[in-house]
Design an enzyme around this catalytic site. Structure first.
Site, mmCIF file in Angstrom:
data_model
loop_
_atom_site.group_PDB
_atom_site.id
_atom_site.type_symbol
_atom_site.label_atom_id
_atom_site.label_comp_id
_atom_site.label_asym_id
_atom_site.label_seq_id
_atom_site.Cartn_x
_atom_site.Cartn_y
_atom_site.Cartn_z
ATOM 1 N N GLU A 49 -18.088 10.159 22.540
ATOM 2 C CA GLU A 49 -16.687 10.157 22.120
ATOM 3 C C GLU A 49 -16.543 10.108 20.600
ATOM 4 O O GLU A 49 -15.444 10.343 20.084
ATOM 5 C CB GLU A 49 -15.955 8.965 22.743
ATOM 6 C CG GLU A 49 -15.799 9.037 24.250
ATOM 7 C CD GLU A 49 -14.957 10.233 24.681
ATOM 8 O OE1 GLU A 49 -13.920 10.501 24.048
ATOM 9 O OE2 GLU A 49 -15.343 10.904 25.664
ATOM 10 N N HIS A 72 -7.566 -3.322 10.258
ATOM 11 C CA HIS A 72 -8.804 -4.037 9.951
ATOM 12 C C HIS A 72 -9.695 -4.182 11.190
ATOM 13 O O HIS A 72 -9.800 -5.265 11.761
ATOM 14 C CB HIS A 72 -8.479 -5.432 9.402
ATOM 15 C CG HIS A 72 -7.689 -5.442 8.137
ATOM 16 N ND1 HIS A 72 -7.100 -6.585 7.636
ATOM 17 C CD2 HIS A 72 -7.391 -4.443 7.261
ATOM 18 C CE1 HIS A 72 -6.475 -6.298 6.509
ATOM 19 N NE2 HIS A 72 -6.626 -5.007 6.260
ATOM 20 N N HIS A 101 -3.217 1.948 8.439
ATOM 21 C CA HIS A 101 -4.200 1.064 7.802
ATOM 22 C C HIS A 101 -4.342 -0.191 8.649
ATOM 23 O O HIS A 101 -3.348 -0.851 8.969
ATOM 24 C CB HIS A 101 -3.748 0.686 6.393
ATOM 25 C CG HIS A 101 -4.612 -0.376 5.770
ATOM 26 N ND1 HIS A 101 -5.992 -0.291 5.741
ATOM 27 C CD2 HIS A 101 -4.303 -1.561 5.184
ATOM 28 C CE1 HIS A 101 -6.477 -1.359 5.153
ATOM 29 N NE2 HIS A 101 -5.477 -2.159 4.811
ATOM 30 N N GLU A 135 0.830 -1.214 0.000
ATOM 31 C CA GLU A 135 0.000 0.000 0.000
ATOM 32 C C GLU A 135 0.862 1.262 0.000
ATOM 33 O O GLU A 135 0.361 2.367 0.241
ATOM 34 C CB GLU A 135 -0.913 0.020 1.235
ATOM 35 C CG GLU A 135 -1.790 -1.210 1.424
ATOM 36 C CD GLU A 135 -2.969 -1.256 0.470
ATOM 37 O OE1 GLU A 135 -3.090 -0.357 -0.375
ATOM 38 O OE2 GLU A 135 -3.751 -2.217 0.568
ATOM 39 N N HIS A 173 -12.993 -4.143 3.726
ATOM 40 C CA HIS A 173 -11.537 -4.260 3.862
ATOM 41 C C HIS A 173 -11.022 -3.718 5.189
ATOM 42 O O HIS A 173 -10.557 -4.463 6.031
ATOM 43 C CB HIS A 173 -10.872 -3.547 2.672
ATOM 44 C CG HIS A 173 -9.384 -3.677 2.620
ATOM 45 N ND1 HIS A 173 -8.646 -3.354 1.508
ATOM 46 C CD2 HIS A 173 -8.477 -4.075 3.549
ATOM 47 C CE1 HIS A 173 -7.366 -3.574 1.736
ATOM 48 N NE2 HIS A 173 -7.245 -3.995 2.981
#
Length: 273
Positions: free
Chosen positions: A162, A134, A132, A108, A203
Protein backbone atom coordinates in the site's frame (compact mmCIF):
# COMPACT_ATOMS: atom_id res chain seq x y z
CA UNK A 1 -21.31 26.62 4.69
CA UNK A 2 -22.17 23.54 2.67
CA UNK A 3 -23.37 20.96 5.21
CA UNK A 4 -21.88 17.91 3.46
CA UNK A 5 -18.52 19.70 3.22
CA UNK A 6 -18.55 20.55 6.92
CA UNK A 7 -19.54 17.03 7.93
CA UNK A 8 -16.58 15.60 6.04
CA UNK A 9 -14.28 18.11 7.75
CA UNK A 10 -15.70 17.07 11.13
CA UNK A 11 -15.16 13.38 10.34
CA UNK A 12 -11.49 13.88 9.44
CA UNK A 13 -10.94 16.13 12.47
CA UNK A 14 -12.26 13.37 14.73
CA UNK A 15 -10.09 10.76 12.97
CA UNK A 16 -6.96 12.90 13.43
CA UNK A 17 -7.72 13.30 17.11
CA UNK A 18 -8.47 9.61 17.62
CA UNK A 19 -5.23 8.64 15.85
CA UNK A 20 -3.27 10.73 18.35
CA UNK A 21 -1.85 12.93 15.60
CA UNK A 22 -3.34 16.24 16.80
CA UNK A 23 -2.51 16.56 20.48
CA UNK A 24 -3.63 19.76 22.26
CA UNK A 25 -3.47 22.52 19.62
CA UNK A 26 -1.22 20.57 17.24
CA UNK A 27 -1.86 20.24 13.52
CA UNK A 28 -3.69 22.41 11.02
CA UNK A 29 -5.75 22.13 7.84
CA UNK A 30 -6.42 24.34 4.83
CA UNK A 31 -8.73 23.65 1.88
CA UNK A 32 -8.94 25.63 -1.36
CA UNK A 33 -12.70 25.84 -1.80
CA UNK A 34 -14.86 25.10 -4.78
CA UNK A 35 -17.71 27.50 -5.48
CA UNK A 36 -20.30 25.10 -4.04
CA UNK A 37 -18.30 24.79 -0.80
CA UNK A 38 -18.03 28.52 -0.14
CA UNK A 39 -20.05 30.22 2.62
CA UNK A 40 -23.61 31.13 1.75
CA UNK A 41 -23.68 33.73 4.55
CA UNK A 42 -20.38 35.62 4.16
CA UNK A 43 -19.54 38.48 6.50
CA UNK A 44 -16.37 40.04 5.04
CA UNK A 45 -13.91 41.61 7.45
CA UNK A 46 -11.11 44.10 6.73
CA UNK A 47 -8.33 43.27 4.31
CA UNK A 48 -5.04 42.17 5.83
CA UNK A 49 -1.81 42.43 3.78
CA UNK A 50 0.18 39.31 2.98
CA UNK A 51 3.94 39.30 3.51
CA UNK A 52 4.43 38.69 -0.22
CA UNK A 53 2.00 38.60 -3.14
CA UNK A 54 0.71 35.19 -4.22
CA UNK A 55 -0.97 35.96 -7.58
CA UNK A 56 -1.51 32.26 -8.34
CA UNK A 57 -4.16 32.24 -5.60
CA UNK A 58 -5.80 35.59 -6.41
CA UNK A 59 -9.53 35.52 -5.70
CA UNK A 60 -9.43 32.06 -4.12
CA UNK A 61 -11.19 31.16 -0.87
CA UNK A 62 -9.70 28.84 1.74
CA UNK A 63 -11.06 27.14 4.80
CA UNK A 64 -8.33 27.22 7.46
CA UNK A 65 -8.10 26.11 11.05
CA UNK A 66 -7.57 28.75 13.73
CA UNK A 67 -4.35 29.49 15.58
CA UNK A 68 -4.34 27.61 18.86
CA UNK A 69 -7.48 25.59 18.10
CA UNK A 70 -7.79 21.98 19.16
CA UNK A 71 -8.74 19.91 16.15
CA UNK A 72 -10.96 17.64 18.24
CA UNK A 73 -13.18 20.66 18.97
CA UNK A 74 -13.79 21.67 15.34
CA UNK A 75 -17.01 19.59 15.05
CA UNK A 76 -18.39 21.32 18.16
CA UNK A 77 -17.25 24.91 17.53
CA UNK A 78 -16.66 25.26 13.77
CA UNK A 79 -17.08 29.05 13.57
CA UNK A 80 -14.67 29.50 16.46
CA UNK A 81 -12.01 26.97 15.48
CA UNK A 82 -11.87 27.46 11.73
CA UNK A 83 -12.86 30.03 9.15
CA UNK A 84 -12.91 30.97 5.48
CA UNK A 85 -10.43 33.46 4.04
CA UNK A 86 -10.62 35.19 0.67
CA UNK A 87 -7.64 36.56 -1.24
CA UNK A 88 -8.03 39.80 -3.17
CA UNK A 89 -7.77 40.20 -6.92
CA UNK A 90 -3.99 40.36 -7.09
CA UNK A 91 -3.14 38.00 -4.22
CA UNK A 92 -1.63 40.70 -2.00
CA UNK A 93 -4.13 40.61 0.89
CA UNK A 94 -6.77 38.44 2.53
CA UNK A 95 -9.90 38.90 4.60
CA UNK A 96 -12.03 36.66 6.78
CA UNK A 97 -15.46 36.03 5.28
CA UNK A 98 -16.75 33.34 7.67
CA UNK A 99 -15.81 32.02 11.10
CA UNK A 100 -12.57 32.66 13.03
CA UNK A 101 -14.76 34.32 15.63
CA UNK A 102 -12.14 34.36 18.42
CA UNK A 103 -8.80 33.90 16.70
CA UNK A 104 -6.66 34.32 13.59
CA UNK A 105 -5.53 31.76 11.00
CA UNK A 106 -3.11 28.99 11.97
CA UNK A 107 0.49 30.06 12.56
CA UNK A 108 1.41 27.88 9.56
CA UNK A 109 -0.95 29.96 7.37
CA UNK A 110 1.81 31.41 5.20
CA UNK A 111 3.34 27.97 4.61
CA UNK A 112 -0.11 26.68 3.67
CA UNK A 113 -0.73 29.43 1.10
CA UNK A 114 2.68 29.08 -0.53
CA UNK A 115 2.26 25.30 -0.61
CA UNK A 116 -1.18 25.63 -2.19
CA UNK A 117 0.27 27.84 -4.92
CA UNK A 118 2.94 25.27 -5.76
CA UNK A 119 0.70 22.22 -5.65
CA UNK A 120 -2.09 23.96 -7.60
CA UNK A 121 0.38 24.53 -10.42
CA UNK A 122 2.07 21.13 -10.19
CA UNK A 123 -1.20 19.17 -10.05
CA UNK A 124 -3.07 21.17 -12.67
CA UNK A 125 -5.42 22.45 -9.97
CA UNK A 126 -6.55 19.05 -8.70
CA UNK A 127 -4.86 19.20 -5.28
CA UNK A 128 -6.83 21.46 -2.94
CA UNK A 129 -5.97 20.32 0.60
CA UNK A 130 -2.94 20.85 2.80
CA UNK A 131 -2.92 18.75 5.97
CA UNK A 132 -0.32 19.17 8.72
CA UNK A 133 -0.30 16.57 11.47
CA UNK A 134 2.02 14.69 13.85
CA UNK A 135 2.11 10.93 13.10
CA UNK A 136 4.02 9.34 15.98
CA UNK A 137 6.11 6.66 14.27
CA UNK A 138 7.10 8.77 11.27
CA UNK A 139 8.40 11.44 13.64
CA UNK A 140 10.13 8.78 15.75
CA UNK A 141 12.11 7.62 12.70
CA UNK A 142 13.83 11.03 12.69
CA UNK A 143 15.31 10.27 16.10
CA UNK A 144 16.83 6.89 15.26
CA UNK A 145 17.90 7.04 11.61
CA UNK A 146 19.92 9.23 9.25
CA UNK A 147 17.37 9.96 6.55
CA UNK A 148 16.94 11.73 3.25
CA UNK A 149 13.98 11.78 0.87
CA UNK A 150 15.07 8.76 -1.17
CA UNK A 151 15.99 6.62 1.84
CA UNK A 152 12.78 7.45 3.71
CA UNK A 153 10.55 6.82 0.69
CA UNK A 154 12.22 3.52 -0.18
CA UNK A 155 12.06 2.33 3.42
CA UNK A 156 8.33 3.00 3.62
CA UNK A 157 7.53 1.57 0.18
CA UNK A 158 9.47 -1.59 0.99
CA UNK A 159 7.35 -2.36 4.06
CA UNK A 160 3.93 -2.87 2.43
CA UNK A 161 2.35 -2.82 -1.06
CA UNK A 162 0.00 0.00 0.00
CA UNK A 163 3.01 2.32 0.28
CA UNK A 164 3.69 2.93 -3.38
CA UNK A 165 -0.01 2.39 -4.10
CA UNK A 166 -1.18 5.24 -1.86
CA UNK A 167 1.73 7.67 -2.03
CA UNK A 168 3.49 6.93 -5.34
CA UNK A 169 4.91 10.44 -5.30
CA UNK A 170 7.03 9.51 -2.29
CA UNK A 171 7.75 11.64 0.76
CA UNK A 172 10.34 14.38 1.09
CA UNK A 173 12.51 14.64 4.19
CA UNK A 174 13.40 18.14 5.38
CA UNK A 175 15.94 19.01 8.09
CA UNK A 176 14.68 20.80 11.17
CA UNK A 177 13.59 24.42 10.80
CA UNK A 178 11.63 26.67 13.12
CA UNK A 179 7.88 25.93 12.83
CA UNK A 180 5.97 28.82 11.29
CA UNK A 181 9.14 30.45 9.90
CA UNK A 182 9.78 31.66 6.38
CA UNK A 183 12.64 29.16 6.22
CA UNK A 184 10.36 26.17 6.68
CA UNK A 185 7.85 27.66 4.22
CA UNK A 186 10.55 28.04 1.57
CA UNK A 187 11.93 24.54 2.15
CA UNK A 188 8.47 23.01 1.96
CA UNK A 189 7.60 24.82 -1.26
CA UNK A 190 10.82 23.62 -2.85
CA UNK A 191 10.03 20.04 -1.80
CA UNK A 192 6.47 20.36 -3.10
CA UNK A 193 7.83 20.97 -6.58
CA UNK A 194 8.46 17.19 -6.69
CA UNK A 195 6.58 15.64 -3.77
CA UNK A 196 3.02 15.76 -2.42
CA UNK A 197 4.06 14.85 1.13
CA UNK A 198 6.85 16.16 3.35
CA UNK A 199 8.21 14.97 6.70
CA UNK A 200 9.53 17.85 8.77
CA UNK A 201 12.37 16.52 10.92
CA UNK A 202 11.31 15.93 14.55
CA UNK A 203 8.00 17.67 13.85
CA UNK A 204 5.39 16.14 11.55
CA UNK A 205 3.97 15.74 8.07
CA UNK A 206 2.74 18.29 5.52
CA UNK A 207 0.61 16.54 2.88
CA UNK A 208 -1.16 17.85 -0.23
CA UNK A 209 -4.16 15.99 -1.63
CA UNK A 210 -7.16 16.20 -3.91
CA UNK A 211 -9.44 16.31 -0.88
CA UNK A 212 -9.29 15.64 2.85
CA UNK A 213 -9.71 11.89 2.48
CA UNK A 214 -6.86 11.72 -0.04
CA UNK A 215 -4.45 13.75 2.10
CA UNK A 216 -5.38 11.88 5.28
CA UNK A 217 -5.10 8.53 3.47
CA UNK A 218 -1.56 9.28 2.28
CA UNK A 219 -0.45 10.08 5.83
CA UNK A 220 -2.24 6.98 7.13
CA UNK A 221 -0.44 4.80 4.60
CA UNK A 222 2.98 6.30 5.37
CA UNK A 223 2.43 5.91 9.11
CA UNK A 224 1.24 2.30 8.62
CA UNK A 225 4.43 1.49 6.72
CA UNK A 226 6.51 3.10 9.47
CA UNK A 227 4.64 1.07 12.09
CA UNK A 228 5.30 -2.16 10.18
CA UNK A 229 9.00 -1.28 10.13
CA UNK A 230 8.93 -0.58 13.90
CA UNK A 231 7.12 -3.85 14.61
CA UNK A 232 9.49 -5.89 12.43
CA UNK A 233 12.47 -4.37 14.23
CA UNK A 234 10.89 -5.26 17.58
CA UNK A 235 10.31 -8.85 16.43
CA UNK A 236 14.01 -9.39 15.85
CA UNK A 237 15.08 -7.16 13.00
CA UNK A 238 14.15 -6.47 9.39
CA UNK A 239 15.69 -9.22 7.27
CA UNK A 240 13.28 -9.28 4.30
CA UNK A 241 11.43 -6.49 2.47
CA UNK A 242 9.73 -5.84 -0.83
CA UNK A 243 12.40 -5.55 -3.51
CA UNK A 244 12.64 -2.50 -5.73
CA UNK A 245 11.47 -4.66 -8.64
CA UNK A 246 8.44 -5.74 -6.57
CA UNK A 247 7.59 -2.13 -5.78
CA UNK A 248 7.89 -1.16 -9.45
CA UNK A 249 5.67 -4.09 -10.45
CA UNK A 250 2.97 -3.01 -7.96
CA UNK A 251 3.04 0.53 -9.34
CA UNK A 252 2.92 -0.71 -12.93
CA UNK A 253 -0.02 -3.01 -12.20
CA UNK A 254 -1.92 -0.04 -10.76
CA UNK A 255 -0.96 2.30 -13.60
CA UNK A 256 1.12 4.51 -11.30
CA UNK A 257 4.49 6.14 -11.84
CA UNK A 258 6.71 6.03 -8.73
CA UNK A 259 8.68 9.13 -7.81
CA UNK A 260 11.95 9.10 -9.80
CA UNK A 261 15.30 8.51 -8.19
CA UNK A 262 14.03 6.15 -5.48
CA UNK A 263 14.11 2.65 -6.98
CA UNK A 264 17.08 0.85 -8.49
CA UNK A 265 15.67 -1.76 -10.84
CA UNK A 266 18.59 -4.13 -11.20
CA UNK A 267 16.95 -7.38 -10.15
CA UNK A 268 19.34 -7.51 -7.22
CA UNK A 269 18.89 -9.15 -3.85
CA UNK A 270 16.36 -8.18 -1.23
CA UNK A 271 18.51 -6.14 1.15
CA UNK A 272 17.71 -5.85 4.85
CA UNK A 273 17.05 -2.37 6.26
Amino acid sequence: MNEAFLQNLFRIAEALSQAGWAEANAGNISIRLRREEAPTDPAPGPWQPLAIAIPALAGEQFLVTAKGCQIRNIPHFPRRDCGVLELNGDGTAYRVVWGLERSVPTSEFFAHLLSHAVRKERSGGTERVILHTHPVTLVALCHVMELDSAKLTRLLWSMHPEGVALFPGGIAYLPFALPGSREISAMTCEAFQKFSMVLWEYHGVFASGRDLDHAFGMVQAAEKCANIYKTARALGGVTRTLRDDDIAAIAGFLGLTPAPGILHLSGGTNHAL
